[in-house]
Motif scaffolding. Structure first.
Motif, short mmCIF file in Angstrom:
data_model
loop_
_atom_site.label_atom_id
_atom_site.label_comp_id
_atom_site.label_asym_id
_atom_site.label_seq_id
_atom_site.Cartn_x
_atom_site.Cartn_y
_atom_site.Cartn_z
N HIS A 160 -11.97 -19.56 0.71
CA HIS A 160 -12.13 -20.58 -0.47
C HIS A 160 -13.25 -20.24 -1.56
O HIS A 160 -13.38 -20.79 -2.65
N LEU A 161 -13.87 -19.08 -1.26
CA LEU A 161 -14.86 -18.55 -2.30
C LEU A 161 -14.64 -17.23 -2.77
O LEU A 161 -15.41 -16.41 -3.13
N GLY A 162 -13.41 -16.91 -2.61
CA GLY A 162 -12.77 -15.78 -3.31
C GLY A 162 -12.62 -14.60 -2.43
O GLY A 162 -12.30 -13.37 -2.81
N PHE A 163 -13.01 -14.68 -1.02
CA PHE A 163 -12.97 -13.61 -0.15
C PHE A 163 -11.48 -13.85 0.57
O PHE A 163 -11.70 -14.58 1.64
N ASP A 164 -10.37 -13.55 0.05
CA ASP A 164 -9.14 -13.97 0.49
C ASP A 164 -8.68 -12.85 1.65
O ASP A 164 -7.72 -11.91 1.32
N PHE A 165 -9.35 -12.77 2.78
CA PHE A 165 -8.80 -11.87 3.82
C PHE A 165 -7.42 -11.83 4.27
O PHE A 165 -6.85 -11.09 4.62
N VAL A 166 -6.96 -13.22 4.22
CA VAL A 166 -5.44 -13.42 4.54
C VAL A 166 -4.58 -12.53 3.67
O VAL A 166 -3.61 -11.94 4.10
N ALA A 168 -5.68 -10.10 1.73
CA ALA A 168 -6.08 -8.58 1.59
C ALA A 168 -6.74 -8.65 0.00
O ALA A 168 -6.31 -7.80 -0.73
N LYS A 169 -7.28 -9.74 -0.60
CA LYS A 169 -7.92 -9.67 -2.03
C LYS A 169 -9.27 -10.18 -1.90
O LYS A 169 -9.49 -11.19 -1.32
N ALA A 170 -10.25 -9.62 -2.70
CA ALA A 170 -11.52 -9.81 -2.48
C ALA A 170 -12.02 -9.81 -4.03
O ALA A 170 -11.90 -9.07 -4.76
N THR A 171 -12.91 -11.01 -4.37
CA THR A 171 -13.48 -11.19 -5.49
C THR A 171 -15.04 -10.64 -5.38
O THR A 171 -15.77 -10.73 -4.53
N ILE A 172 -15.23 -9.69 -6.54
CA ILE A 172 -16.66 -9.03 -6.29
C ILE A 172 -17.40 -9.63 -7.54
O ILE A 172 -16.84 -9.41 -8.51
N VAL A 220 -16.00 -5.36 2.23
CA VAL A 220 -14.69 -5.21 1.91
C VAL A 220 -14.12 -4.09 2.79
O VAL A 220 -13.05 -4.13 3.47
N ARG A 221 -15.17 -2.96 3.01
CA ARG A 221 -14.55 -1.61 3.65
C ARG A 221 -14.47 -2.21 5.14
O ARG A 221 -13.58 -1.78 5.90
N ILE A 222 -15.38 -2.99 5.75
CA ILE A 222 -15.20 -3.68 7.21
C ILE A 222 -14.03 -4.25 7.40
O ILE A 222 -13.18 -4.14 8.35
N PHE A 223 -13.72 -5.12 6.42
CA PHE A 223 -12.57 -5.93 6.66
C PHE A 223 -11.15 -4.96 6.44
O PHE A 223 -10.22 -5.06 7.31
N GLU A 224 -11.37 -3.96 5.64
CA GLU A 224 -10.33 -3.06 5.53
C GLU A 224 -10.20 -2.27 7.11
O GLU A 224 -8.99 -2.00 7.21
N ARG A 229 -5.75 -2.75 6.19
CA ARG A 229 -4.89 -3.00 5.01
C ARG A 229 -5.91 -2.79 3.73
O ARG A 229 -7.28 -2.69 4.03
N THR A 230 -5.59 -2.23 2.63
CA THR A 230 -6.40 -2.01 1.63
C THR A 230 -6.53 -3.49 0.80
O THR A 230 -5.65 -4.18 0.45
N PHE A 231 -7.73 -3.68 0.39
CA PHE A 231 -7.83 -4.84 -0.24
C PHE A 231 -7.78 -4.66 -1.82
O PHE A 231 -8.18 -3.58 -2.29
N GLU A 232 -7.31 -5.64 -2.39
CA GLU A 232 -7.53 -5.62 -4.17
C GLU A 232 -8.63 -6.15 -4.45
O GLU A 232 -8.91 -7.35 -3.89
#
Ligand SMILES: NC(=O)c1ccc[n+]([C@@H]2O[C@H](COP(=O)([O-])OP(=O)(O)OC[C@H]3O[C@@H](n4cnc5c(N)ncnc54)[C@H](OP(=O)(O)O)[C@@H]3O)[C@@H](O)[C@H]2O)c1
Length: 295
Positions: A160-166, A168-172, A220-224, A229-232
């Motif tokens: 919802h706030l840009g951390f799309d772990f489903v 693999a995309k993260a807004t910084i 992001v690294r924790i989620f990777e 998966r590598t996050f965009e």
């Protein structure tokens, strides 16, 4: 009897769950417009539902009557109901709840605010209301606990706030290098309930964070690592965040823009002392990642 205001909200429902599992009787204030499914959840937990609205002083007197403690988490930030604004709910509504609790001789009042770093450096109507309500509570003569949590990981590390772990995309936001002690809302719920009985919480302002502070790249690294998966990464500069705030056309937009801008600033909280005084089991970002990635 503990009265929970905001009981249909994410945090309020978790607080009610803990009261129920500890066998502590609770009253949940709900509105005629509150989601029926959420009301049913509260009923199933064994809560006594009482109808009320922070904008209606008389309803608050009825809700507070005979209660030993009040825990309030309510906010209008996501509310769609007519007449709900930061001014009518987060400011005047919470203040009149404090007055109603004082008149009903409630023994302990727990108010969920936001982190002191946000209060000090942020600039929006929600934060102004939180600060004014904190002051009002401290001057009320009630025994109080002010909880000042930093970012909830379940909210700020969510699609919802840009951390799309489903996907693999993260807004910084901003440089991404600043550290934040993301906290689980489950731990905020634990601490809210324990505050009523723990002497360390009497007439106390408690800054609340999780067990570790991480910058956005570390998160992001924790989620990777957990997902394999590598996050965009998509970047939103601090200048762009400031422009969003300037362009905001109403107080909710302005508040969201300012809260998002603050993600680009440090919000670290040293919890060592608090974790010694309270029995909460700290939940980490990696535990959260494992939970959401396995569902
Ligand atoms: N998200 C974060 O990262 C974060 C960080 C620090 C602090 N906090 C604080 O944590 C608290 C809880 O957040 P949350 O996520 O649980 O919020 P939420 O899910 O949006 O819940 C808001 C609650 O407030 C109630 N409410 C709104 N207007 C009301 C009114 N006029 N009268 C009575 N109740 C009213 C809503 O009831 P209805 O269902 O009837 O609308 C709902 O129960 C908030 O105070 C927030 O500022 C959040």
């Amino acid at each position: 009897m503990t009265l929970v205001i905001g009981a249909t909200g994410l945090l309020g429902t978790e607080i009610c769950r803990r009261l129920a599992s500890a066998g502590k009787p609770f009253r949940a204030m709900v509105r005629s417009t509150s989601d029926p499914a959420k009301k049913e959840t509260l009923r199933r937990l064994g809560g006594k539902l009482v109808e009320g609205d922070l904008k209606e002083r008389a309803s608050l007197g009825r809700a507070c009557a005979g209660t030993a403690a009040v825990i309030t988490t309510a906010t209008a930030i996501l509310s769609q109901q007519q007449g709900d604004t930061f001014d009518s709910v987060d400011l005047r509504g919470q203040m009149q709840l404090i007055d109603a609790a004082g008149a009903a001789k409630v023994g302990h009042f727990v108010f969920v605010s936001v982190s002191g770093n946000l209060l000090k450096h942020g600039d929006n109507p929600l934060l102004a209301a939180k600060q004014a309500v904190e002051n009002h509570l401290q001057q009320s003569g009630l025994t109080y606990t002010i909880l000042r949590p930093t970012r909830f990981m379940e909210i700020w590390l969510s699609p919802h706030l840009g951390f799309d772990f489903v996907n693999a995309k993260a807004t910084i936001y901003g440089s991404g290098e600043n550290k934040i002690s993301y906290i689980s809302l489950h731990n905020v719920a634990d601490l809210a309930v324990e505050s009523v009985s723990n002497p360390a919480a009497q007439n106390a302002v408690l800054e609340l964070g999780g067990p570790h502070a991480f910058n956005q790249f570390e998160v992001v690294r924790i989620f990777e690592e957990v997902s394999g998966r590598t996050f965009e990464k998509q970047f939103v500069s601090e200048e762009a965040l400031k422009s969003r705030k300037t362009a905001a056309t109403n107080s909710v937009e302005r508040t969201f823009a300012d809260l998002t801008l603050a993600v680009a600033r440090d919000d670290t909280i040293d919890m060592r002392d608090t974790f010694k005084k309270f029995s909460v089991r700290p939940r980490s970002v990696s535990e959260y990642a494992k939970t959401v990635l396995s569902t």
